[in-house]
Design an enzyme around this catalytic site. Structure first.
Site, PDB file in Angstrom:
ATOM      1  N   LYS A  27       0.757  -1.211  -0.242  1.00 29.76           N
ATOM      2  CA  LYS A  27       0.030  -0.178   0.323  1.00 29.76           C
ATOM      3  C   LYS A  27       1.008   0.993  -0.182  1.00 29.76           C
ATOM      4  O   LYS A  27       0.286   2.206  -0.971  1.00 29.76           O
ATOM      5  CB  LYS A  27      -1.079  -0.082   1.160  1.00 29.76           C
ATOM      6  CG  LYS A  27      -1.862   1.042   1.335  1.00 29.76           C
ATOM      7  CD  LYS A  27      -2.634   1.434   2.603  1.00 29.76           C
ATOM      8  CE  LYS A  27      -2.233   1.657   3.501  1.00 29.76           C
ATOM      9  NZ  LYS A  27      -2.471   3.799   3.135  1.00 29.76           N
ATOM     10  N   ASN A  28       2.011   1.529   1.049  1.00 31.15           N
ATOM     11  CA  ASN A  28       2.552   2.934   0.618  1.00 31.15           C
ATOM     12  C   ASN A  28       3.927   2.818   0.194  1.00 31.15           C
ATOM     13  O   ASN A  28       4.432   4.150   0.432  1.00 31.15           O
ATOM     14  CB  ASN A  28       2.752   2.914   2.519  1.00 31.15           C
ATOM     15  CG  ASN A  28       1.317   2.993   3.451  1.00 31.15           C
ATOM     16  OD1 ASN A  28       0.632   2.892   2.416  1.00 31.15           O
ATOM     17  ND2 ASN A  28       1.392   3.712   4.555  1.00 31.15           N
ATOM     18  N   ARG A  98      -5.628   7.496  -1.851  1.00 38.38           N
ATOM     19  CA  ARG A  98      -4.785   8.074  -1.405  1.00 38.38           C
ATOM     20  C   ARG A  98      -3.049   8.163  -2.325  1.00 38.38           C
ATOM     21  O   ARG A  98      -3.136   9.496  -3.077  1.00 38.38           O
ATOM     22  CB  ARG A  98      -4.041   8.126  -0.255  1.00 38.38           C
ATOM     23  CG  ARG A  98      -3.244  10.198   0.458  1.00 38.38           C
ATOM     24  CD  ARG A  98      -3.946  11.177   0.637  1.00 38.38           C
ATOM     25  NE  ARG A  98      -2.919  11.623   0.889  1.00 38.38           N
ATOM     26  CZ  ARG A  98      -3.099  13.326   1.248  1.00 38.38           C
ATOM     27  NH1 ARG A  98      -4.184  13.309   0.467  1.00 38.38           N
ATOM     28  NH2 ARG A  98      -2.620  13.599   1.467  1.00 38.38           N
ATOM     29  N   ASP A 122      -8.167   7.526   3.549  1.00 40.75           N
ATOM     30  CA  ASP A 122      -8.519   6.954   4.984  1.00 40.75           C
ATOM     31  C   ASP A 122      -9.314   8.619   5.306  1.00 40.75           C
ATOM     32  O   ASP A 122      -9.288   9.240   5.563  1.00 40.75           O
ATOM     33  CB  ASP A 122      -7.738   7.246   5.750  1.00 40.75           C
ATOM     34  CG  ASP A 122      -6.847   5.471   5.940  1.00 40.75           C
ATOM     35  OD1 ASP A 122      -7.060   4.365   5.485  1.00 40.75           O
ATOM     36  OD2 ASP A 122      -5.659   5.166   5.735  1.00 40.75           O
ATOM     37  N   ASP A 310       1.080   5.543  12.095  1.00 41.33           N
ATOM     38  CA  ASP A 310       0.234   4.755  11.358  1.00 41.33           C
ATOM     39  C   ASP A 310       0.563   2.994  12.814  1.00 41.33           C
ATOM     40  O   ASP A 310      -0.638   2.827  13.229  1.00 41.33           O
ATOM     41  CB  ASP A 310       0.744   3.683  10.687  1.00 41.33           C
ATOM     42  CG  ASP A 310       0.593   4.903   9.521  1.00 41.33           C
ATOM     43  OD1 ASP A 310      -0.462   5.501   8.690  1.00 41.33           O
ATOM     44  OD2 ASP A 310       1.572   4.645   8.398  1.00 41.33           O
TER      45      ASP A 310
HETATM   46  N1  EPU Z   1       0.164  17.422   4.709  1.00 41.91           N
HETATM   47  C1  EPU Z   1      -0.227  18.979   4.295  1.00 41.91           C
HETATM   48  N2  EPU Z   1       0.285  19.694   3.247  1.00 41.91           N
HETATM   49  C2  EPU Z   1       0.658  18.530   2.229  1.00 41.91           C
HETATM   50  C3  EPU Z   1       0.737  17.579   2.334  1.00 41.91           C
HETATM   51  C4  EPU Z   1       0.654  16.543   3.580  1.00 41.91           C
HETATM   52  O1  EPU Z   1      -0.807  19.564   5.576  1.00 41.91           O
HETATM   53  O2  EPU Z   1       0.715  19.191   0.721  1.00 41.91           O
HETATM   54  C5  EPU Z   1      -0.031  17.158   5.877  1.00 41.91           C
HETATM   55  C6  EPU Z   1      -0.957  15.972   6.425  1.00 41.91           C
HETATM   56  O3  EPU Z   1      -2.461  16.693   6.186  1.00 41.91           O
HETATM   57  C7  EPU Z   1      -0.719  15.126   7.155  1.00 41.91           C
HETATM   58  C8  EPU Z   1       0.605  15.360   7.286  1.00 41.91           C
HETATM   59  O4  EPU Z   1       1.175  16.971   6.724  1.00 41.91           O
HETATM   60  O5  EPU Z   1      -1.641  16.073   7.836  1.00 41.91           O
HETATM   61  C9  EPU Z   1       1.292  14.001   7.039  1.00 41.91           C
HETATM   62  O6  EPU Z   1       0.902  13.805   5.831  1.00 41.91           O
HETATM   63  P1  EPU Z   1       2.119  12.915   4.421  1.00 41.91           P
HETATM   64  O7  EPU Z   1       2.187  13.778   3.805  1.00 41.91           O
HETATM   65  O8  EPU Z   1       3.215  12.870   5.506  1.00 41.91           O
HETATM   66  O9  EPU Z   1       1.160  11.554   4.590  1.00 41.91           O
HETATM   67  P2  EPU Z   1       0.227  10.672   3.402  1.00 41.91           P
HETATM   68  O10 EPU Z   1       1.284  11.208   2.217  1.00 41.91           O
HETATM   69  O11 EPU Z   1      -0.572  11.423   3.202  1.00 41.91           O
HETATM   70  C10 EPU Z   1       2.206   8.322   3.803  1.00 41.91           C
HETATM   71  C11 EPU Z   1       1.193   6.918   3.706  1.00 41.91           C
HETATM   72  C12 EPU Z   1       0.102   7.734   5.474  1.00 41.91           C
HETATM   73  C13 EPU Z   1       0.837   7.812   6.416  1.00 41.91           C
HETATM   74  C14 EPU Z   1       1.705   8.926   6.514  1.00 41.91           C
HETATM   75  C15 EPU Z   1       3.044   8.909   7.643  1.00 41.91           C
HETATM   76  C16 EPU Z   1       0.248   6.672   2.143  1.00 41.91           C
HETATM   77  C17 EPU Z   1      -0.242   6.392   0.723  1.00 41.91           C
HETATM   78  N3  EPU Z   1       0.053   6.879   3.100  1.00 41.91           N
HETATM   79  O12 EPU Z   1       0.720   9.150   3.775  1.00 41.91           O
HETATM   80  O13 EPU Z   1       0.024   5.795   5.503  1.00 41.91           O
HETATM   81  O14 EPU Z   1       0.253   7.496   8.181  1.00 41.91           O
HETATM   82  O15 EPU Z   1       2.605   8.705   5.183  1.00 41.91           O
HETATM   83  O16 EPU Z   1       3.915   8.502   7.535  1.00 41.91           O
HETATM   84  O17 EPU Z   1       1.325   6.396   2.105  1.00 41.91           O
HETATM   85  C18 EPU Z   1      -1.963   4.107   6.512  1.00 41.91           C
HETATM   86  O18 EPU Z   1      -1.463   3.358   5.894  1.00 41.91           O
HETATM   87  O19 EPU Z   1      -3.151   4.134   7.345  1.00 41.91           O
HETATM   88  C19 EPU Z   1      -1.189   5.911   5.899  1.00 41.91           C
HETATM   89  C20 EPU Z   1      -3.017   6.465   6.599  1.00 41.91           C
END
Ligand code: EPU
Length: 423
Positions: A27-28, A98, A122, A310
Site C-alpha cells: 500500500k505505502n 490517497r 482514510d 500508523d
Molecule cells: N500535509 C499537508 N500538506 C501537504 C501534504 C501533507 O498539510 O501538501 C499534512 C497532512 O494533512 C498530514 C501530514 O501533513 O496532516 C502528513 O501527511 P503526509 O503527506 O506525510 O502523509 P501521506 O503521504 O498522506 C502517508 C501514508 C500514511 C502515513 C503517512 C505518514 C500512504 C498512502 N499513506 O500518507 O499511511 O500515515 O504517510 O507516515 O503512503 C496508513 O497506512 O494507514 C496511512 C494513513
C-alpha cells in the site's frame, strides 16, 4: 457492483506464539513505485507485492491512464508504460485511494501535463496537498484546482531548492518523481525520512535517476535526460509487521516477525520496551516477548524515526488494557483519534481532547460490535478483540483489507482466534 460486506470476528485465545512474515509494503511503497513506472516507456516490474485492496485501485488507475498492467508471478506486477498515456486520473479511482496522487509527479515529468482528481483515502484528517503544489510551482509548474481536479502543466520542469514546511511523505514522493528528469538540480529540504522514501529512491536510482540523500533530511536530485525500466522488489511492510508486535504486547506471548528490521520501526521499538516487552533483532526480523499486562506510557506521533502515526491506534489499544494511565498525542494527522469511541464500546476508557487521548487502562475489555474507521484503526480493534471477553465483531472491514493481505490468517498462525467473513 455491490461491495462484499467484510467483518472480522475475534475471540480471546491466550498469549500468541510463533513466527509470521511481514508482507511486501504494497500500500505505502509498492503502489507508489507502480505509479513511478509511468516515468519511462517500456516494461517495469515491481516484486514482493501482496494482494491488498489498494493495489487493485492502483492497477485500475494505471490502466485508465493507458499503461498495460499484468501479473508476472504471484507477487510481481509489470507495468508497460510505453503509451500512449492519457495524463488524467479520474475521480472514481482517486477518491478511493490517497496514493493516486503519486501519478502527478511522473505524469508531469513525462508529459508536462496532468489532471488528477483530488484524492480520498482514510478518514483521518484534512490531508492537504499544499506542500505538493508549492514544490511543483517552484519547479515551474502552473497548477490550479478546478472542479475538484488538480490541473497542472509545465513546459519544462526546472530543478529548484524546496524547503518543506513539514516532512510530508506524499509531497517528498511527488517532488522526487517530478525532479528526476527536470533540468538541473533539485534539493528537497526537510524531506520525509520514512524507509519507503529510501525504497522509492532505490527504485528511481535503478531507473537511472540521480537521487542522493534519501533517508536523510535533504534529498538532492540531479535531473537526467532519460530513464529506463526497472525490476525492483519492494521492502517489507514495517507497519503490517509492527501490527503483530503490538498484538503480542496486547495478548502477551513470544512472536517473531520476519521481513522487517528493528531500524525500520524507529522509536516504536523503545515504546514497545517501555510497554514492558523484550524486543530483539533476529537474522531476518524482529522478536518480541511479552509477559503480563502492558505498563502505561505516554506516546506522541512524529515523522520517522519518531513514533509512526500508523502505530498510534495500536498503542491506544495496548494502553486500553495497560496497568495505569497513558497519554497519546497525535501530531501528524488532525482527526485520527475518532476510532477511540469504538474502543470505548469495548469497555476501554479513552478520553480525547483535540489531538490528545488520555487512556485509562482496564484489566477487562468486553467484546462488542465495532466499526473500522480506517485501515489501522480497524486493525487496532482486531488487536483489542484478542483480549476482550466474548466476541468482537469489527464491521466495515474493507478498510482493513486496503492494507492487510491476511490479517486474520497471520493472527491465527500465531494462535489467535480471528476469522474474516465476506458477503
Ligand atoms: N500535509 C499537508 N500538506 C501537504 C501534504 C501533507 O498539510 O501538501 C499534512 C497532512 O494533512 C498530514 C501530514 O501533513 O496532516 C502528513 O501527511 P503526509 O503527506 O506525510 O502523509 P501521506 O503521504 O498522506 C502517508 C501514508 C500514511 C502515513 C503517512 C505518514 C500512504 C498512502 N499513506 O500518507 O499511511 O500515515 O504517510 O507516515 O503512503 C496508513 O497506512 O494507514 C496511512 C494513513
Amino acid at each position: 457492483m455491490t461491495e462484499a460486506v467484510t467483518r472480522y470476528h475475534v475471540r480471546p485465545a491466550g498469549p500468541l506464539g510463533g513466527t509470521v512474515r511481514a508482507a511486501g509494503m504494497t500500500k505505502n511503497a509498492g503502489c507508489k513505485q507502480l505509479a513511478a513506472a509511468l516515468l519511462c516507456p517500456g516494461v517495469s516490474t515491481v516484486r514482493n507485492l501482496d494482494p491488498v485492496a489498494d493495489l487493485d485501485v492502483m492497477c485500475e488507475l494505471l490502466r485508465a491512464i493507458g499503461a498495460r498492467v499484468v501479473w508476472e508471478t504471484d507477487d510481481a506486477l509489470s507495468v508497460d508504460a510505453t503509451g500512449p498515456l492519457v495524463p488524467e486520473a479520474p475521480y472514481e479511482l482517486v477518491s478511493r485511494m490517497r496514493a493516486s496522487i503519486n501519478v502527478l509527479g511522473p505524469l508531469l515529468a513525462r508529459h508536462g501535463r496532468a489532471r488528477v482528481a483530488m484524492p480520498g483515502g482514510d478518514n483521518i484528517g484534512s490531508r492537504n496537498l499544499d506542500l505538493h503544489a508549492r514544490g511543483l510551482q517552484a519547479m515551474g509548474v502552473e497548477l490550479d484546482v478546478v472542479h475538484g481536479f488538480i490541473d497542472a502543466h509545465v513546459d519544462a520542469l526546472c530543478g529548484a531548492r524546496i524547503v518543506l514546511d513539514f516532512p510530508s511523505v506524499g509531497a517528498t514522493e511527488t517532488l522526487m518523481t517530478a525532479a528526476v528528469m527536470a533540468k538541473g538540480e533539485t534539493v528537497i529540504d526537510n524531506a520525509a525520512r520514512e524507509p519507503e522514501i529510501s525504497d522509492l529512491a532505490a527504485f528511481l536510482g535503478e531507473m537511472g535517476a540521480q537521487v542522493h540523500g534519501a533517508g536523510s533530511h535533504t534529498i538532492t536530485i540531479e535531473g537526467v535526460d532519460e530513464l529506463t525500466p526497472v525490476d525492483h522488489a519492494v521492502i517489507g511492510d514495517r507497519i503490517e509487521g509492527g501490527t503483530y508486535l503490538f498484538a503480542a504486547v496486547i495478548a502477551g506471548g513470544d512472536v517473531t516477525v520476519e521481513g522487517i528490521t528493528v531500524e525500520q520501526l524507529g522509536v516504536a521499538v523503545d515504546k514497545l520496551v517501555d510497554l514492558g516487552a523484550r524486543v530483539e533483532p533476529t537474522l531476518d526480523g524482529v522478536r518480541i516477548v511479552m509477559d503480563g499486562r502492558p505498563r502505561a506510557i505516554d506516546v506522541q506521533t512524529l515523522p520517522f524515526p519518531g513514533f509512526a502515526t500508523d502505530f498510534m491506534p495500536f498503542a491506544v489499544a495496548a494502553l486500553a488494557v495497560a496497568d495505569g494511565t497513558g497519554i497519546v498525542t497525535e501530531n501528524v494527522f488532525d482527526n485520527r483519534l475518532a476510532f477511540t469511541a469504538e474502543l470505548n464500546r469495548m469497555g476501554a476508557h479513552v478520553h480525547t481532547e483535540g489531538r490528545h487521548a488520555v487512556v485509562r487502562g482496564t484489566g477487562r475489555l468486553s467484546g462488542a460490535p465495532v466499526q473500522a474507521l480506517d485501515v489501522r484503526a480497524g486493525a487496532a480493534l482486531v488487536l483489542a478483540g484478542l483480549v476482550a471477553e466474548g466476541e468482537t465483531v469489527v464491521h466495515d472491514a474493507r478498510h482493513i483489507d486496503r492494507g492487510y493481505p491476511d490479517l486474520a490468517g497471520k493472527l491465527v498462525a500465531l494462535g489467535g482466534d480471528v476469522t474474516r467473513t465476506a458477503g
